[in-house]
Design an enzyme around this catalytic site. Sequence first.
Site, PDB file in Angstrom:
ATOM      1  N   ASP A  67      -9.820   5.215  55.232  1.00 21.38           N
ATOM      2  CA  ASP A  67      -9.022   4.218  55.931  1.00 21.38           C
ATOM      3  C   ASP A  67      -8.778   2.984  55.072  1.00 21.38           C
ATOM      4  O   ASP A  67      -7.707   2.378  55.144  1.00 21.38           O
ATOM      5  CB  ASP A  67      -9.723   3.809  57.230  1.00 21.38           C
ATOM      6  CG  ASP A  67      -9.732   4.939  58.256  1.00 21.38           C
ATOM      7  OD1 ASP A  67      -9.000   5.928  58.052  1.00 21.38           O
ATOM      8  OD2 ASP A  67     -10.465   4.829  59.253  1.00 21.38           O
ATOM      9  N   TYR A 180     -13.624  -2.958  63.683  1.00 19.74           N
ATOM     10  CA  TYR A 180     -14.376  -4.203  63.861  1.00 19.74           C
ATOM     11  C   TYR A 180     -14.458  -4.590  65.339  1.00 19.74           C
ATOM     12  O   TYR A 180     -15.498  -5.028  65.839  1.00 19.74           O
ATOM     13  CB  TYR A 180     -13.690  -5.302  63.042  1.00 19.74           C
ATOM     14  CG  TYR A 180     -14.564  -6.464  62.640  1.00 19.74           C
ATOM     15  CD1 TYR A 180     -15.868  -6.594  63.094  1.00 19.74           C
ATOM     16  CD2 TYR A 180     -14.061  -7.444  61.787  1.00 19.74           C
ATOM     17  CE1 TYR A 180     -16.657  -7.670  62.715  1.00 19.74           C
ATOM     18  CE2 TYR A 180     -14.838  -8.526  61.402  1.00 19.74           C
ATOM     19  CZ  TYR A 180     -16.132  -8.638  61.872  1.00 19.74           C
ATOM     20  OH  TYR A 180     -16.900  -9.710  61.491  1.00 19.74           O
ATOM     21  N   ALA A 202     -19.954 -11.903  68.850  1.00 21.90           N
ATOM     22  CA  ALA A 202     -21.282 -12.475  69.124  1.00 21.90           C
ATOM     23  C   ALA A 202     -21.194 -13.845  69.795  1.00 21.90           C
ATOM     24  O   ALA A 202     -21.732 -14.839  69.282  1.00 21.90           O
ATOM     25  CB  ALA A 202     -22.095 -12.556  67.831  1.00 21.90           C
TER      26      ALA A 202
END
EC number: 2.7.1.23
Length: 278
Positions: A67, A180, A202
């Site tokens: 990728d 991601y 986060a």
Amino acid sequence: MKFGIVARRDKEAALKLAYRVYDFLKVSGYEVYVDTDTYKYLPEFHEEDVLPLEDFDVDFIIVIGGDGTILRVEHKTKKEIPLLGINMGTLGFLTEVEPHEAFFALSKLIEGDYHIDERIKLRTYLNGENVVPDALNEVAILTGIPGKIIHLRYYIDEGLADEIRADGLIVSTPTGSTGYAMSAGGPFVDPRLDVIVIAPLAPIALSSRPMIVPSYTKIDVRNLAVTREIILAIDGQFYTYLEPETEITIRLSPRKTKFVRFTNEVYPKYTMKIKRKF
């Protein structure tokens, strides 16, 4: 019919397969070009067939790698040239065939037995100007100092969506939802959908959750920590530091990425790869 060939540079097997594909297409009577970087790592191609990737003006690009190689090609080519990905990476979400299927796939391509899969991209504006590449996977707005959170406020179509203290914010296409964004808690999104995933990275507040919005949405992001730089990362290929007061706007790009496909299969192709990933 004209072909371009790009190979993963750090894998000898990918370079060798690239030469076999090049030789097969040349012997078959087609114009074939190889990108400069591939030639540097395997200088066995005819020098007159070597071009910078940015100058490729071909009907198809054969990408032999993972990728990351496909994303590199997509960032450097100026035209919407269909890509046929031969997997020489780890999972190969964007690739279509495995190495042992390469020549069968090329034969089908030459015979016209394929279809084109179009994927949406995202365009980023910095203070109103588009000076960075479009994203096939995601736009990531990240803290410029590891271990230090950033304070962001983001708007959807001018309305306040959330204010977060987090390591960053990921704005992803369906194509990038397996990358991601998924690691940040985002969902797998069927690549046939025209939507955008917004996933805080986060966050301190557990109420700051990923969301899905229509692809025509305008997303504005503001950095409220005026003394702290942030990093803009696009597809893991392009990075730049931004001044704290930079106004970031993300919208649907008018351009699309085109992939050569031989089946319409989504399931279990993607779901099985996700299971292997995690």
